[in-house]
Design a protein around this motif. Structure first.
Motif, PDB file in Angstrom:
ATOM      1  N   LYS A 103      -4.814 -10.725  10.627  1.00  0.00           N
ATOM      2  CA  LYS A 103      -5.436  -9.502  10.107  1.00  0.00           C
ATOM      3  C   LYS A 103      -6.654  -9.767   9.227  1.00  0.00           C
ATOM      4  N   THR A 104      -7.131 -11.004   9.195  1.00  0.00           N
ATOM      5  CA  THR A 104      -8.307 -11.335   8.401  1.00  0.00           C
ATOM      6  C   THR A 104      -9.375 -11.976   9.279  1.00  0.00           C
ATOM      7  N   VAL A 105     -10.578 -12.098   8.712  1.00  0.00           N
ATOM      8  CA  VAL A 105     -11.655 -12.858   9.336  1.00  0.00           C
ATOM      9  C   VAL A 105     -11.856 -14.125   8.510  1.00  0.00           C
ATOM     10  N   TRP A 106     -11.742 -15.271   9.162  1.00  0.00           N
ATOM     11  CA  TRP A 106     -11.947 -16.556   8.505  1.00  0.00           C
ATOM     12  C   TRP A 106     -13.413 -16.964   8.619  1.00  0.00           C
ATOM     13  N   SER A 107     -13.853 -17.806   7.692  1.00  0.00           N
ATOM     14  CA  SER A 107     -15.218 -18.337   7.770  1.00  0.00           C
ATOM     15  C   SER A 107     -15.240 -19.784   7.293  1.00  0.00           C
ATOM     16  N   TRP A 108     -16.165 -20.555   7.869  1.00  0.00           N
ATOM     17  CA  TRP A 108     -16.320 -21.965   7.515  1.00  0.00           C
ATOM     18  C   TRP A 108     -17.808 -22.315   7.430  1.00  0.00           C
ATOM     19  N   ASP A 109     -18.117 -23.259   6.555  1.00  0.00           N
ATOM     20  CA  ASP A 109     -19.452 -23.848   6.520  1.00  0.00           C
ATOM     21  C   ASP A 109     -19.569 -24.801   7.709  1.00  0.00           C
ATOM     22  N   TYR A 119     -12.199 -12.554   4.858  1.00  0.00           N
ATOM     23  CA  TYR A 119     -12.544 -11.139   4.731  1.00  0.00           C
ATOM     24  C   TYR A 119     -11.297 -10.325   5.095  1.00  0.00           C
ATOM     25  N   GLU A 120     -10.819  -9.551   4.131  1.00  0.00           N
ATOM     26  CA  GLU A 120      -9.542  -8.870   4.263  1.00  0.00           C
ATOM     27  C   GLU A 120      -9.703  -7.350   4.273  1.00  0.00           C
ATOM     28  N   GLY A 121      -8.607  -6.684   4.641  1.00  0.00           N
ATOM     29  CA  GLY A 121      -8.608  -5.224   4.605  1.00  0.00           C
ATOM     30  C   GLY A 121      -8.013  -4.590   5.832  1.00  0.00           C
ATOM     31  N   HIS A 122      -8.014  -5.314   6.974  1.00  0.00           N
ATOM     32  CA  HIS A 122      -7.409  -4.769   8.189  1.00  0.00           C
ATOM     33  C   HIS A 122      -5.890  -4.852   8.084  1.00  0.00           C
ATOM     34  N   THR A 123      -5.214  -3.999   8.848  1.00  0.00           N
ATOM     35  CA  THR A 123      -3.750  -3.985   8.838  1.00  0.00           C
ATOM     36  C   THR A 123      -3.160  -4.413  10.175  1.00  0.00           C
ATOM     37  N   ASP A 124      -3.993  -4.931  11.058  1.00  0.00           N
ATOM     38  CA  ASP A 124      -3.522  -5.429  12.350  1.00  0.00           C
ATOM     39  C   ASP A 124      -4.504  -6.492  12.833  1.00  0.00           C
ATOM     40  N   GLY A 135     -31.591  -4.666   6.216  1.00  0.00           N
ATOM     41  CA  GLY A 135     -32.226  -4.460   4.917  1.00  0.00           C
ATOM     42  C   GLY A 135     -32.243  -5.707   4.060  1.00  0.00           C
ATOM     43  N   GLY A 136     -32.394  -6.866   4.684  1.00  0.00           N
ATOM     44  CA  GLY A 136     -32.429  -8.123   3.955  1.00  0.00           C
ATOM     45  C   GLY A 136     -31.066  -8.649   3.556  1.00  0.00           C
ATOM     46  N   GLN A 137     -29.997  -7.996   3.998  1.00  0.00           N
ATOM     47  CA  GLN A 137     -28.632  -8.390   3.645  1.00  0.00           C
ATOM     48  C   GLN A 137     -27.876  -8.801   4.905  1.00  0.00           C
ATOM     49  N   ASP A 138     -27.215  -9.955   4.859  1.00  0.00           N
ATOM     50  CA  ASP A 138     -26.418 -10.405   5.993  1.00  0.00           C
ATOM     51  C   ASP A 138     -25.062  -9.712   5.960  1.00  0.00           C
ATOM     52  N   ILE A 139     -24.686  -9.102   7.087  1.00  0.00           N
ATOM     53  CA  ILE A 139     -23.415  -8.379   7.140  1.00  0.00           C
ATOM     54  C   ILE A 139     -22.544  -8.906   8.271  1.00  0.00           C
ATOM     55  N   LEU A 140     -21.262  -8.742   8.085  1.00  0.00           N
ATOM     56  CA  LEU A 140     -20.244  -9.057   9.078  1.00  0.00           C
ATOM     57  C   LEU A 140     -19.578  -7.751   9.480  1.00  0.00           C
ATOM     58  N   ILE A 149     -13.164  -0.225  12.073  1.00  0.00           N
ATOM     59  CA  ILE A 149     -14.286  -1.158  12.100  1.00  0.00           C
ATOM     60  C   ILE A 149     -14.770  -1.297  10.659  1.00  0.00           C
ATOM     61  N   ALA A 150     -14.804  -2.527  10.165  1.00  0.00           N
ATOM     62  CA  ALA A 150     -15.189  -2.766   8.773  1.00  0.00           C
ATOM     63  C   ALA A 150     -16.514  -3.504   8.712  1.00  0.00           C
ATOM     64  N   VAL A 151     -17.322  -3.150   7.715  1.00  0.00           N
ATOM     65  CA  VAL A 151     -18.603  -3.804   7.473  1.00  0.00           C
ATOM     66  C   VAL A 151     -18.512  -4.519   6.123  1.00  0.00           C
ATOM     67  N   TYR A 152     -18.834  -5.817   6.101  1.00  0.00           N
ATOM     68  CA  TYR A 152     -18.736  -6.625   4.894  1.00  0.00           C
ATOM     69  C   TYR A 152     -20.087  -7.230   4.528  1.00  0.00           C
ATOM     70  N   ASN A 153     -20.299  -7.416   3.237  1.00  0.00           N
ATOM     71  CA  ASN A 153     -21.395  -8.243   2.750  1.00  0.00           C
ATOM     72  C   ASN A 153     -20.936  -9.695   2.896  1.00  0.00           C
ATOM     73  N   ILE A 154     -21.639 -10.482   3.712  1.00  0.00           N
ATOM     74  CA  ILE A 154     -21.206 -11.854   3.961  1.00  0.00           C
ATOM     75  C   ILE A 154     -21.190 -12.675   2.681  1.00  0.00           C
ATOM     76  N   ALA A 155     -22.194 -12.511   1.845  1.00  0.00           N
ATOM     77  CA  ALA A 155     -22.323 -13.343   0.647  1.00  0.00           C
ATOM     78  C   ALA A 155     -21.248 -13.071  -0.386  1.00  0.00           C
ATOM     79  N   THR A 156     -20.886 -11.811  -0.566  1.00  0.00           N
ATOM     80  CA  THR A 156     -19.948 -11.458  -1.636  1.00  0.00           C
ATOM     81  C   THR A 156     -18.538 -11.137  -1.147  1.00  0.00           C
ATOM     82  N   GLY A 157     -18.404 -10.830   0.137  1.00  0.00           N
ATOM     83  CA  GLY A 157     -17.108 -10.430   0.671  1.00  0.00           C
ATOM     84  C   GLY A 157     -16.791  -8.964   0.461  1.00  0.00           C
ATOM     85  N   GLU A 158     -17.692  -8.250  -0.194  1.00  0.00           N
ATOM     86  CA  GLU A 158     -17.455  -6.825  -0.460  1.00  0.00           C
ATOM     87  C   GLU A 158     -17.390  -6.039   0.846  1.00  0.00           C
TER      88      GLU A 158
END
Length: 371
Positions: A103-109, A119-124, A135-140, A149-158
């Motif tokens: 239920k999460t999105v993982w990320s790696w360098d 990146y959390e928040g989904h329930t399935d 707008g100059g911001q990287d999003i996931l 469908i969730a939109v996240y700020n990649i840098a902060t996880g918000e």
């Protein structure tokens, strides 16, 4: 009644044995120069820095970077204990993301292979991930079986926004390439298990969904893909792939019929081909203009789960744990077609397999019991 059940069991068991034998024999083939791995492959993504490498999502819970020329695993990204269903890279190509059953999105360098933010928040299950710069911001952007469908700020996880209307489980997400001309916003499409294809717009100041979904299939749409004309290609569980024309309000002008679920679709513009992946283990090449089936690449022994075009090279992955490569160069494709035709003719000349003496005796006994 018992004898009938026994007879049904006999035929079912025989069919299962024959299917196992068929797959075991077919698994030995080297069609498509297979790279053999140990885990089911659920998705594939391109390496933005190399045409000789791909990223794959595995049921073992890993993302793997594979060098196509050698079959070497150049990097393995670990952490999840559940299957990863999808893979994408950040806009700058420095981070790899994977949607997971947990239920999460993982990320790696990518350089260090070190796990980064989750990146959390989904329930399935998370079924699809894409990235963009808005707008100059990287999003996931992630789509889940929880119908959000969730939109996240990649840098902060918000978590910046969540789209949840009357949707059911999300199967795929795809960015509209025509929207990339405006850096302040992004337009993307989703497909899902409710057969509806939906259109969304996101910017720093606005997030909205188009009023009417696109309804063209009878059931789940597994994949969506934009060609160079901006038209949308779809792959569905209703056993068809379709071309939806933008200038005609996303109406279908071409339907490609298959014998089983269509899992993926890509368009090779240079050759004028549409390529589809099917649950029946085959990869099909179709004439984009006419919809005529031109060739079938056969080699996988389980359903084909993903396709990727790298120049003239078509890469397919499957839950049979192989990566296979097929050339779409005109001469190579023609040669493959001729070889397949020759092999098919040889197979037709083989006598049909007969029951062994023991099988005939068992069958006779079962039929007598039924009488």
């Amino acid at each position: 009644m018992q004898s009938l059940s026994n007879k049904e069991y006999f035929f079912e068991t025989t069919a299962s044995i024959e299917e196992s034998k068929r797959k075991a024999a077919k698994a030995k083939n080297n069609n498509g120069n297979p790279i053999r791995l140990k885990s089911k492959i659920l998705a594939i993504a391109a390496d933005p820095f190399s045409q000789d490498a791909v990223y794959i999502a595995e049921s073992a819970g890993t993302v793997r970077k594979v060098v196509l020329e050698t079959g070497e695993s150049a990097a393995v990204f670990k952490g999840p204990t559940a299957p990863v269903t999808s893979v994408a890279l950040s806009p700058d190509g420095k981070i790899v993301f994977a949607g997971c059953w947990d239920k999460t999105v993982w990320s790696w360098d990518i350089q260090s292979k070190r796990p980064l933010r989750r990146y959390e928040g989904h329930t399935d299950f998370v079924k699809s991930v894409i990235t963009a710069r808005v707008g100059g911001q990287d999003i996931l952007i992630s789509g889940s079986a929880d119908a959000t469908i969730a939109v996240y700020n990649i840098a902060t996880g918000e978590r910046l926004h969540v789209f949840k209307e009357e949707m059911r489980g999300i199967q795929d997400l795809c960015i509209d390439p025509w929207s990339l001309e405006d850096p302040s916003r992004i337009v993307f499409f989703s497909s899902g298990s409710d057969r509806e294809i939906r259109q969304f717009q996101y910017s720093a100041t606005d997030a909205s969904e188009a009023a009417q979904p696109i309804l063209t299939h009878e059931t789940s749409v597994f994949k969506i893909y934009f060609d160079n004309d901006g038209d949308l290609w779809t792959a569905s569980a209703d056993k068809t792939a379709k071309c939806l024309v933008r200038e005609n309000g996303w109406k279908a002008n071409l339907t490609l019929e298959h014998p089983d679920f269509v899992r993926d679709v890509v368009v090779y513009e240079q050759g004028g081909w549409v390529v589809t992946a099917c649950r029946d283990e085959e990869v099909r090449v179709w004439n984009k203009a006419t919809g005529e089936l031109y060739h079938v690449f056969s080699g996988h022994v389980e359903e084909v789960t993903g396709l990727l075009l790298i120049g003239h090279l078509l890469v397919s992955v499957s839950i049979d744990a192989t990566i296979r490569r097929w050339s779409l160069r005109p001469a190579d494709l023609q040669r493959a077609k001729e070889e397949a035709k020759k092999t098919g003719a040889e197979e037709e000349e083989k006598p049909a397999p007969m029951l062994t003496e023991e099988e005939e005796r068992e069958l006779a006994e079962l039929l007598e019991e039924d009488d």
